[in-house]
Design a protein around this motif. Structure first.
Motif, PDB file in Angstrom:
ATOM      1  N   ALA A  26       0.559  -1.212   0.033  1.00 12.80           N
ATOM      2  CA  ALA A  26      -0.067  -0.172   0.009  1.00 12.80           C
ATOM      3  C   ALA A  26       0.984   1.133   0.008  1.00 12.80           C
ATOM      4  CB  ALA A  26      -0.899   0.042   1.162  1.00 12.80           C
ATOM      5  N   SER A  27       1.809   1.287   0.851  1.00 15.91           N
ATOM      6  CA  SER A  27       2.942   2.520   0.954  1.00 15.91           C
ATOM      7  C   SER A  27       3.608   2.823  -0.451  1.00 15.91           C
ATOM      8  CB  SER A  27       3.977   2.048   1.973  1.00 15.91           C
ATOM      9  OG  SER A  27       3.171   2.035   3.219  1.00 15.91           O
ATOM     10  N   LEU A  28       3.700   1.530  -1.278  1.00 16.04           N
ATOM     11  CA  LEU A  28       4.432   1.898  -2.551  1.00 16.04           C
ATOM     12  C   LEU A  28       3.590   2.209  -3.696  1.00 16.04           C
ATOM     13  CD1 LEU A  28       6.867  -1.203  -2.374  1.00 16.04           C
ATOM     14  CD2 LEU A  28       7.419   1.431  -2.155  1.00 16.04           C
ATOM     15  N   ILE A  29       2.421   1.977  -3.647  1.00 14.95           N
ATOM     16  CA  ILE A  29       1.275   2.133  -4.807  1.00 14.95           C
ATOM     17  C   ILE A  29       0.455   3.516  -4.466  1.00 14.95           C
ATOM     18  CG2 ILE A  29       1.553   0.074  -5.539  1.00 14.95           C
ATOM     19  CD1 ILE A  29      -1.128  -0.638  -4.299  1.00 14.95           C
ATOM     20  N   LEU A 149       6.382  -6.299  -6.743  1.00 12.29           N
ATOM     21  CA  LEU A 149       4.697  -6.295  -7.174  1.00 12.29           C
ATOM     22  C   LEU A 149       4.178  -4.921  -7.388  1.00 12.29           C
ATOM     23  CD1 LEU A 149       2.138  -7.935  -7.695  1.00 12.29           C
ATOM     24  CD2 LEU A 149       1.709  -7.532  -5.300  1.00 12.29           C
ATOM     25  N   ALA A 150       4.743  -4.021  -6.608  1.00  4.02           N
ATOM     26  CA  ALA A 150       4.225  -2.583  -6.792  1.00  4.02           C
ATOM     27  C   ALA A 150       4.877  -2.112  -8.216  1.00  4.02           C
ATOM     28  CB  ALA A 150       4.917  -1.654  -5.815  1.00  4.02           C
ATOM     29  N   SER A 151       6.310  -2.442  -8.469  1.00  2.27           N
ATOM     30  CA  SER A 151       6.817  -1.854  -9.741  1.00  2.27           C
ATOM     31  C   SER A 151       6.169  -2.461 -10.847  1.00  2.27           C
ATOM     32  CB  SER A 151       8.280  -2.377  -9.779  1.00  2.27           C
ATOM     33  OG  SER A 151       9.057  -1.970  -8.675  1.00  2.27           O
ATOM     34  N   PHE A 152       6.043  -4.080 -10.883  1.00  4.04           N
ATOM     35  CA  PHE A 152       5.164  -4.818 -11.753  1.00  4.04           C
ATOM     36  C   PHE A 152       3.891  -3.992 -12.024  1.00  4.04           C
ATOM     37  CE2 PHE A 152       1.886  -7.741 -13.381  1.00  4.04           C
ATOM     38  CZ  PHE A 152       2.513  -8.174 -14.208  1.00  4.04           C
ATOM     39  N   LYS A 157       0.742  -0.291 -15.685  1.00  2.81           N
ATOM     40  CA  LYS A 157      -0.134   0.782 -15.709  1.00  2.81           C
ATOM     41  C   LYS A 157      -1.556   0.276 -15.191  1.00  2.81           C
ATOM     42  CE  LYS A 157       1.955   3.886 -18.943  1.00  2.81           C
ATOM     43  NZ  LYS A 157       2.799   3.677 -18.208  1.00  2.81           N
ATOM     44  N   VAL A 158      -1.307  -0.809 -14.369  1.00  4.53           N
ATOM     45  CA  VAL A 158      -2.538  -1.406 -13.825  1.00  4.53           C
ATOM     46  C   VAL A 158      -3.345  -0.351 -12.771  1.00  4.53           C
ATOM     47  CG1 VAL A 158      -3.334  -3.223 -12.335  1.00  4.53           C
ATOM     48  CG2 VAL A 158      -1.831  -3.650 -13.792  1.00  4.53           C
ATOM     49  N   LEU A 159      -2.536   0.385 -12.148  1.00  7.56           N
ATOM     50  CA  LEU A 159      -2.949   1.553 -11.194  1.00  7.56           C
ATOM     51  C   LEU A 159      -3.382   2.779 -11.496  1.00  7.56           C
ATOM     52  CD1 LEU A 159      -0.465   0.371  -8.437  1.00  7.56           C
ATOM     53  CD2 LEU A 159      -2.765  -0.490  -8.686  1.00  7.56           C
TER      54      LEU A 159
END
Length: 162
Positions: A26-29, A149-152, A157-159
Motif C-alpha cells: 500500500a505504501s508503494l502504490i 509487485l508494486a513495480s510490476f 499501468k494497472v494502477l
C-alpha cells in the motif's frame, strides 16, 4: 487449516503474518495520505471487532495487548514510507524505495517492541528478541516482494491512483 498455520508460526506473543507485506505494498502504490488512511481503516475495522488481525481476531483489546504497538505503528509507517518514496530524497528509485521501506519497517519494529516490552512486562532485550529479531529476514523478503509487485503493477499501468 489456517488456525493450525497461525499457531505454527508464532514466536512468543508476536505471530508471523503478511501484514508487513500489505502495509508496504500500500505504501508503494498509494500517495501518503491514502496509505495512512488505508491502514487507519484497517486498524479501525479491527478495533470494532472485525476479525482482520492475526488469527482472525479483532477488538480494542488488541491495541492494549502485547502487539498493540505494531498495530498503532502501521498507519504511521505507511504514511512515512509513502512520503519518502514519493518525495524521492535519493534520486535512484530502487535505493530510495529501499530506504523508505527500511525506515517504515524500523518504525513498526520500534513502536512494536517498546509497546511489547511494556505490555508483556519484558526487558527491552527480551522484547527485541521475541518481537523483532525473528522477523527481520522474513520481513525483508516481504519488502522485496512488495517492491517487485508494486513495480510490476506500475509498469503495467494497472494502477491509476492520484
Amino acid at each position: 487449516m489456517l488456525h493450525v498455520a497461525k499457531s505454527l508460526f508464532q514466536i512468543g506473543p508476536v505471530p508471523f503474518t503478511m501484514q508487513v507485506f500489505a502495509i508496504f505494498l500500500a505504501s508503494l502504490i498509494l500517495p501518503p495520505k491514502y496509505a495512512f488512511l488505508s491502514l487507519l481503516v484497517y486498524d479501525l475495522l479491527g478495533a470494532v471487532g472485525v476479525p482482520v488481525f492475526a488469527g482472525f481476531s479483532g477488538g480494542l483489546s488488541k491495541f492494549v495487548g502485547p502487539t498493540g504497538g505494531y498495530l498503532i505503528a502501521f498507519p504511521i509507517a505507511a504514511f512515512v514510507t509513502s512520503y519518502i518514496n514519493t518525495k524521492k530524497p535519493i534520486k535512484n528509485d530502487i535505493i530510495n524505495a529501499a530506504f523508505a521501506l527500511i525506515v517504515g519497517l524500523c518504525l513498526i519494529y520500534t513502536l512494536g517492541f517498546l509497546f511489547l516490552a511494556a505490555a508483556a512486562h519484558l526487558t527491552l532485550k527480551k522484547a527485541f528478541l521475541v518481537g523483532v529479531a525473528p522477523f527481520v529476514i522474513p520481513d525483508i523478503i516481504k519488502l522485496a516482494i512488495a517492491y517487485l509487485l508494486a513495480s510490476f503493477l506500475k509498469s503495467r499501468k494497472v494502477l491509476n491512483i492520484a
